[in-house]
Design an enzyme around this catalytic site. Structure first.
Site, PDB file in Angstrom:
ATOM      1  N   GLY A  82       0.828  -1.197   0.000  1.00  0.00           N
ATOM      2  CA  GLY A  82       0.000   0.000   0.000  1.00  0.00           C
ATOM      3  C   GLY A  82       0.862   1.245   0.000  1.00  0.00           C
ATOM      4  O   GLY A  82       2.048   1.205   0.342  1.00  0.00           O
TER       5      GLY A  82
ATOM      6  N   GLY B 294       0.653  -5.171   0.539  1.00  0.00           N
ATOM      7  CA  GLY B 294      -0.528  -5.189  -0.298  1.00  0.00           C
ATOM      8  C   GLY B 294      -0.325  -5.917  -1.607  1.00  0.00           C
ATOM      9  O   GLY B 294      -1.274  -6.448  -2.182  1.00  0.00           O
TER      10      GLY B 294
ATOM     11  N   ASP C 255      -0.438  -7.645   7.401  1.00  0.00           N
ATOM     12  CA  ASP C 255      -1.891  -7.607   7.280  1.00  0.00           C
ATOM     13  C   ASP C 255      -2.329  -8.285   5.984  1.00  0.00           C
ATOM     14  O   ASP C 255      -1.747  -9.283   5.593  1.00  0.00           O
ATOM     15  CB  ASP C 255      -2.389  -6.162   7.392  1.00  0.00           C
ATOM     16  CG  ASP C 255      -1.918  -5.268   6.257  1.00  0.00           C
ATOM     17  OD1 ASP C 255      -0.838  -5.518   5.696  1.00  0.00           O
ATOM     18  OD2 ASP C 255      -2.642  -4.302   5.919  1.00  0.00           O
TER      19      ASP C 255
ATOM     20  N   GLU D 188       6.321  -5.509   7.739  1.00  0.00           N
ATOM     21  CA  GLU D 188       5.596  -4.492   8.516  1.00  0.00           C
ATOM     22  C   GLU D 188       6.115  -4.274   9.927  1.00  0.00           C
ATOM     23  O   GLU D 188       5.965  -3.177  10.481  1.00  0.00           O
ATOM     24  CB  GLU D 188       4.105  -4.847   8.549  1.00  0.00           C
ATOM     25  CG  GLU D 188       3.380  -4.631   7.235  1.00  0.00           C
ATOM     26  CD  GLU D 188       3.566  -5.775   6.239  1.00  0.00           C
ATOM     27  OE1 GLU D 188       3.067  -5.675   5.107  1.00  0.00           O
ATOM     28  OE2 GLU D 188       4.239  -6.778   6.595  1.00  0.00           O
TER      29      GLU D 188
END
Length: 367
Positions: free
Chosen positions: A77, A125, A156, A148
């Site tokens: 992302g 992402g 995630d 992350e």
């Protein structure tokens, strides 16, 4: 000639996502190569709309997802935009995660063959739009990672589900260390299916476009295998027993203790890597993974989405992005700075149910 006619016209802006049909192949091309094809909300919506169109178009038999440029499919992302939106108190980050996670779940149940080429960098992402595909291709340039914990966040896009499907601790290692994996490692860990040398990708695309308009799942595999070869060796296979031994605990402190007690070169490397990560992120991540073992994909995404509220309220996320992306000094000052100082209450803050869940849940179910 009028002034308006004489003024130079602005150059057209290139679309962030190129959606096109190539015979019976529906193509989705991420088109931010200078930003390593990092996802924006607009791109998430473009992909969702394209999947809608291709699903209901009887002339499209197969969907192919690729990234423009040679550096990567997608680096994740747009973390700078999320950082800035969180700082400003905007609802844009939550909107992005809500729609991104819904897209991840949708890919996992897509009814047509979903072929994704995980060439180059595939992180965060980018993993989310890849790992749920039905035909997941890696190349000799693949660098798969969930980094992350190094920016005060947690893996995630359903990582607490797809990192916990195997009966081993490879997913725990990947989540906590954030270390990048090559093609062989991604296949071994269950994140990809097959290796195709990058030089064969143009011919592979042409062959996929030549498939008939229906009943092509088996044919797609046949075509992909024609271009495949065995990947070169990775780092996970020779260390998988050690990884299971070190990372099989339910507390980060126990993992660290096991690494210290071993003292070997691999253990020392893992220790050095973990020491640079956010202590709070490490503890949140491990709890998410252990809970994910007993849950389905939507429940894991739901739990992760709820945890993003605490991310936006945290110190470590903004500090991590500052150190990695903004100032680039690679010297984040975590709070708390030590594992021993992270309290249960600190971790519990990430496990409060969302007031606006992602998915409809049945009465009595627990995400």
């Amino acid at each position: 000639m009028s002034d308006s006619m004489s003024d130079p016209q602005p150059a057209p802006t290139a679309p962030e996502t190129i959606v096109e049909r190539q015979s019976a192949l529906g193509r989705i091309r991420l088109n931010r190569p200078k930003a390593l094809n990092s996802l924006t909300l607009g791109m998430v919506r473009d992909i969702e709309a394209a999947l809608d169109d291709f699903e209901h178009d009887p002339t499209v038999a197969t969907v192919l997802v690729t990234g423009e440029g040679e550096r990567g499919l997608c680096a994740g992302g747009d973390i700078r935009a999320i950082h800035d939106g969180g700082k400003a108190g905007s609802d844009a980050p939550s909107t992005f995660w809500r729609e991104e996670y819904a897209l991840n779940a949708r890919i996992g149940r897509y009814p047509k063959p979903y072929v994704v080429v995980m060439d180059g960098i595939v992180m965060g992402g980018g993993v989310g739009i890849s790992v749920y595909g039905s035909h997941r291709i890696v190349t000799e340039r693949t660098r798969f990672a969930m980094p992350e914990t190094g920016i005060g966040f947690f893996p995630d896009v359903g990582a607490s589900w797809f990192l916990t499907r195997e009966e081993n601790e490879l997913g725990t290692y990947v989540a906590l260390t954030g270390e990048p994996l090559g093609a062989a490692d991604a296949i071994l860990a269950g994140f990809a299916d097959i290796h195709v040398p990058s030089e064969h990708l143009p011919a592979l695309v042409e062959a996929l476009a030549g498939l008939p308009g229906k009943n092509v799942d088996g044919e797609a595999w046949h075509v992909i295998r024609r271009f495949s070869s065995g990947p070169s060796g990775g780092i996970l296979a020779p260390n998988r027993n050690a990884i299971d031994r070190f990372f099989g605990f339910d507390k980060v402190e126990e993992i660290v203790a096991a690494l210290r007690a071993d003292g070997g070169a691999f253990a020392e490397k893992c220790l050095a890597t973990l020491s640079a990560k956010s202590p709070l992120s490490l503890k949140v991540t491990l709890r998410l993974l252990r809970l994910g073992r007993r849950a389905g994909l939507e429940a894991c995404l739901e739990r992760e989405f709820a945890a993003t509220a605490a991310v936006l309220a945290s110190h470590d996320f903004y500090e991590g992005v500052r150190a990695a992306v903004i100032d680039k000094d690679r010297n984040p000052q975590w709070r708390p700075a030590r594992l021993a100082d992270v309290t249960e209450a600190d971790v519990d803050a990430y496990f409060q149910p969302s007031a606006h869940p992602l998915f409809a849940t049945t009465e009595g179910s627990t995400p």
